[in-house]
Design a protein around this motif. Structure first.
Motif, PDB file in Angstrom:
ATOM      1  N   PHE A 191       0.810  -1.217   0.000  1.00  0.00           N
ATOM      2  CA  PHE A 191       0.000   0.000   0.000  1.00  0.00           C
ATOM      3  C   PHE A 191       0.843   1.268   0.000  1.00  0.00           C
ATOM      4  O   PHE A 191       0.350   2.342  -0.286  1.00  0.00           O
ATOM      5  CB  PHE A 191      -0.977  -0.003   1.189  1.00  0.00           C
ATOM      6  CG  PHE A 191      -2.209  -0.811   0.913  1.00  0.00           C
ATOM      7  CD1 PHE A 191      -3.323  -0.215   0.336  1.00  0.00           C
ATOM      8  CD2 PHE A 191      -2.244  -2.167   1.173  1.00  0.00           C
ATOM      9  CE1 PHE A 191      -4.452  -0.959   0.047  1.00  0.00           C
ATOM     10  CE2 PHE A 191      -3.369  -2.929   0.889  1.00  0.00           C
ATOM     11  CZ  PHE A 191      -4.483  -2.320   0.329  1.00  0.00           C
ATOM     12  N   SER A 192       2.099   1.145   0.352  1.00  0.00           N
ATOM     13  CA  SER A 192       2.995   2.294   0.242  1.00  0.00           C
ATOM     14  C   SER A 192       4.444   1.820   0.176  1.00  0.00           C
ATOM     15  O   SER A 192       5.193   1.905   1.148  1.00  0.00           O
ATOM     16  CB  SER A 192       2.799   3.241   1.437  1.00  0.00           C
ATOM     17  OG  SER A 192       3.484   4.443   1.167  1.00  0.00           O
ATOM     18  N   PRO A 193       4.847   1.321  -1.007  1.00  0.00           N
ATOM     19  CA  PRO A 193       6.226   0.831  -1.127  1.00  0.00           C
ATOM     20  C   PRO A 193       7.201   1.987  -0.955  1.00  0.00           C
ATOM     21  O   PRO A 193       6.870   3.134  -1.285  1.00  0.00           O
ATOM     22  CB  PRO A 193       6.287   0.275  -2.548  1.00  0.00           C
ATOM     23  CG  PRO A 193       5.177   0.928  -3.280  1.00  0.00           C
ATOM     24  CD  PRO A 193       4.116   1.254  -2.281  1.00  0.00           C
ATOM     25  N   PHE A 194       8.369   1.681  -0.415  1.00  0.00           N
ATOM     26  CA  PHE A 194       9.334   2.769  -0.208  1.00  0.00           C
ATOM     27  C   PHE A 194       9.799   3.347  -1.544  1.00  0.00           C
ATOM     28  O   PHE A 194       9.873   4.559  -1.714  1.00  0.00           O
ATOM     29  CB  PHE A 194      10.518   2.274   0.631  1.00  0.00           C
ATOM     30  CG  PHE A 194      11.536   3.348   0.829  1.00  0.00           C
ATOM     31  CD1 PHE A 194      11.207   4.501   1.516  1.00  0.00           C
ATOM     32  CD2 PHE A 194      12.809   3.232   0.307  1.00  0.00           C
ATOM     33  CE1 PHE A 194      12.126   5.530   1.683  1.00  0.00           C
ATOM     34  CE2 PHE A 194      13.738   4.245   0.465  1.00  0.00           C
ATOM     35  CZ  PHE A 194      13.393   5.392   1.159  1.00  0.00           C
ATOM     36  N   PHE A 195      10.127   2.497  -2.495  1.00  0.00           N
ATOM     37  CA  PHE A 195      10.506   2.991  -3.838  1.00  0.00           C
ATOM     38  C   PHE A 195       9.260   2.985  -4.715  1.00  0.00           C
ATOM     39  O   PHE A 195       8.885   1.944  -5.246  1.00  0.00           O
ATOM     40  CB  PHE A 195      11.582   2.095  -4.467  1.00  0.00           C
ATOM     41  CG  PHE A 195      12.929   2.244  -3.841  1.00  0.00           C
ATOM     42  CD1 PHE A 195      13.746   3.320  -4.150  1.00  0.00           C
ATOM     43  CD2 PHE A 195      13.409   1.312  -2.935  1.00  0.00           C
ATOM     44  CE1 PHE A 195      14.999   3.472  -3.561  1.00  0.00           C
ATOM     45  CE2 PHE A 195      14.663   1.447  -2.348  1.00  0.00           C
ATOM     46  CZ  PHE A 195      15.457   2.530  -2.664  1.00  0.00           C
ATOM     47  N   LYS A 196       8.655   4.128  -4.862  1.00  0.00           N
ATOM     48  CA  LYS A 196       7.398   4.178  -5.633  1.00  0.00           C
ATOM     49  C   LYS A 196       7.682   4.259  -7.129  1.00  0.00           C
ATOM     50  O   LYS A 196       6.871   3.826  -7.948  1.00  0.00           O
ATOM     51  CB  LYS A 196       6.558   5.368  -5.166  1.00  0.00           C
ATOM     52  CG  LYS A 196       6.098   5.167  -3.716  1.00  0.00           C
ATOM     53  CD  LYS A 196       5.289   6.316  -3.197  1.00  0.00           C
ATOM     54  CE  LYS A 196       4.765   6.010  -1.802  1.00  0.00           C
ATOM     55  NZ  LYS A 196       5.820   5.750  -0.795  1.00  0.00           N
ATOM     56  N   LEU A 197       8.812   4.843  -7.467  1.00  0.00           N
ATOM     57  CA  LEU A 197       9.171   5.039  -8.879  1.00  0.00           C
ATOM     58  C   LEU A 197      10.607   4.582  -9.082  1.00  0.00           C
ATOM     59  O   LEU A 197      11.470   4.886  -8.252  1.00  0.00           O
ATOM     60  CB  LEU A 197       9.120   6.535  -9.219  1.00  0.00           C
ATOM     61  CG  LEU A 197       7.780   7.243  -9.079  1.00  0.00           C
ATOM     62  CD1 LEU A 197       7.984   8.751  -9.094  1.00  0.00           C
ATOM     63  CD2 LEU A 197       6.856   6.839 -10.228  1.00  0.00           C
TER      64      LEU A 197
END
Ligand code: HEM
Length: 433
Positions: A306-312
């Motif tokens: 739901f909120s990965p540390f590396f989003k991009l």
């Protein structure tokens, strides 16, 4: 950021298109701001309406299959988007800054051998001990600043004891990793002063490791033994000096360990804890099974989805490439395009991930992209996995862990990415399990 609410507010593309027609710079600013604050609903709209989102400055790739395609084609979508900055910080090439070279092949294999998956149980135990010590020492005033009071010291402690990199002291090592990773490597605005500070920190880290290497060599040559940590293993592998791995390559690969770990592990811990605490029902279930890592860990991984540390993950397109060929969203990506592959979006793509908005514990491992995928898939995945999950578990074994209302309880992040503070409410009793 951080809200559980999955509702798509929509309207981003209309606002973007209008801003683009009037003032491209402001359109660019809008997208950057939305990616930081509204990424979940922005990505939902993009997946639906413009899955390959082409802007004059960059192209965002949002569908699971397309993110996987970008990450699988390292010779088309290269890490030249940030590689040169990483090289500059370390003063020499490192696997995450190059694609498909003999060095990538050789050194990833070597370091996989050093970071044995069989170490996971011992690293979990080490982590648990470090976390409990810190939690025991937490001030009994019902507050815990979790970034400096738990997440970073655990990561630095694992670095010291398992990697064999204590640094001159934890504070200095932590200052170096922050300067190199956050201010240098991830700072896409390229502030020259921060870049210089990053290069200086990189030089200091490598010089420090060089001294440590000399000491290790001297110890071995004197017939004494070294502790069983990753640094010592690597030094032993390279005896007699110069045989298989040169000293310079040992140093760069050792430097890569704290750089890969000390910023991202606390980042992932903060995201996972926040996501769990935002969901009271899930939290109650997770704490009920927190005595058993095997049952508890899947809560951490689903929270991180739901909120990965590396989003991009940034890439540079090296030659014209047809992305998603043969599908209605097929798009030519011209050479020179700065591409942002978005795992944070891909993991919500309903074409691949069942009921993506539901918190489910039965997700297959290959749908989880928080450790990357393909050529540059995370080297530290086994170690990082147990450190993140065990730290969160030890925290949630304490009674009364809760979010505090904003502004106090908000996660403060440098660049909107790297956590600086996260004040949690904590019960004052003793540990339950
Ligand atoms: C033991 C701790 C860690 C170490 C030693 C480590 C090291 C590395 C290295 C060396 C790479 C590059 C591999 C290559 O180029 O072939 C990498 C990639 C990656 N790591 Fe880790 N890492 C660690 C922890 C983490 C954590 C905690 C996260 C986040 C949850 C993470 C996420 C990633 C991602 C997403 C990539 C892919 C980057 C890309 O494709 O651009 N790593 N890691």
């Amino acid at each position: 950021m951080g809200a559980v609410d999955q509702a798509t507010t929509g309207g981003y593309l209309e606002r973007y298109d209008q801003a683009l027609a009037e003032d491209p710079i402001s359109a660019f600013g809008l997208v950057r701001e939305w990616m930081r604050t509204d990424w979940r609903s922005l990505f939902a709209e993009l997946r639906e309406r413009r899955p390959v989102f082409v802007t004059p400055g960059f192209t965002v790739v949002t569908r699971f299959a397309d993110v996987a395609e970008v990450l699988a084609h390292e010779q088309v979508f290269s890490v030249r988007a940030f590689g040169p900055r990483l090289d500059a910080a370390l003063g020499a090439p490192f696997m995450l800054g190059r694609d498909a070279t003999p060095m990538n092949w050789r050194e990833k294999g070597l370091m996989q051998l050093m970071l044995a998956p069989e170490d996971a149980a011992g690293v979990r135990e080490l982590t648990g001990g470090l976390a409990d010590e810190l939690l025991d020492a937490a001030r009994p005033d019902g507050r815990l600043e979790a970034v400096e009071g738990l997440f970073r010291p655990v990561a630095l402690g694992v670095c010291a004891r398992y990697f064999g990199i204590p640094g001159p002291d934890p504070r200095t090592l932590g200052r170096w990793t922050r300067a190199i990773v956050a201010d240098g490597f991830a700072n896409f605005l390229g502030d020259p002063e921060l870049q210089a500070a990053s290069a200086k920190a990189g030089a200091e880290l490598v010089a420090h490791l060089r001294e440590q290497l000399a000491e290790h060599r001297a110890t071995l040559l004197a017939g004494r033994d070294l502790p069983d940590d990753v640094f010592a293993r690597l030094v032993r592998t390279s005896l007699p000096a110069g045989a298989a791995v040169s000293d310079d390559r040992i140093l760069i690969n050792m430097a890569g360990l704290p750089l890969g770990f000390v910023e991202s592990a606390p980042g992932a811990m903060a995201e996972a804890v926040e996501q769990l605490l935002l969901r009271p029902r899930v939290l109650a279930e997770a704490t009920a099974v927190a005595g058993d890592p095997e049952r508890f860990d899947p809560y951490v991984w689903e929270a991180l989805r739901f909120s990965p540390f590396f989003k991009l993950l940034p890439r540079l397109c090296e030659r014209d490439h047809v992305l998603a060929a043969g599908t209605p969203r097929s798009t030519v990506i011209p050479a020179g395009t700065f591409v942002l592959a978005a795992p944070a979006s891909a993991m919500f793509d309903a074409a691949v991930v069942q009921e993506p908005d539901e918190f489910r514990l039965d997700r297959p491992r290959h749908h989880q992209l928080f450790f990357g995928s393909g050529h540059h898939a995370c080297l530290g995945v086994h170690v990082a996995g147990v450190v993140i999950a065990e730290t969160v578990r030890r925290l949630l074994l304490r009674p009364g862990v809760r979010l505090l209302p904003p502004p106090e309880g908000q996660v403060e992040r440098s660049l909107g990415i790297f956590p600086d503070t996260f004040v949690l409410g904590l019960g004052t009793g003793t540990r339950e399990g």
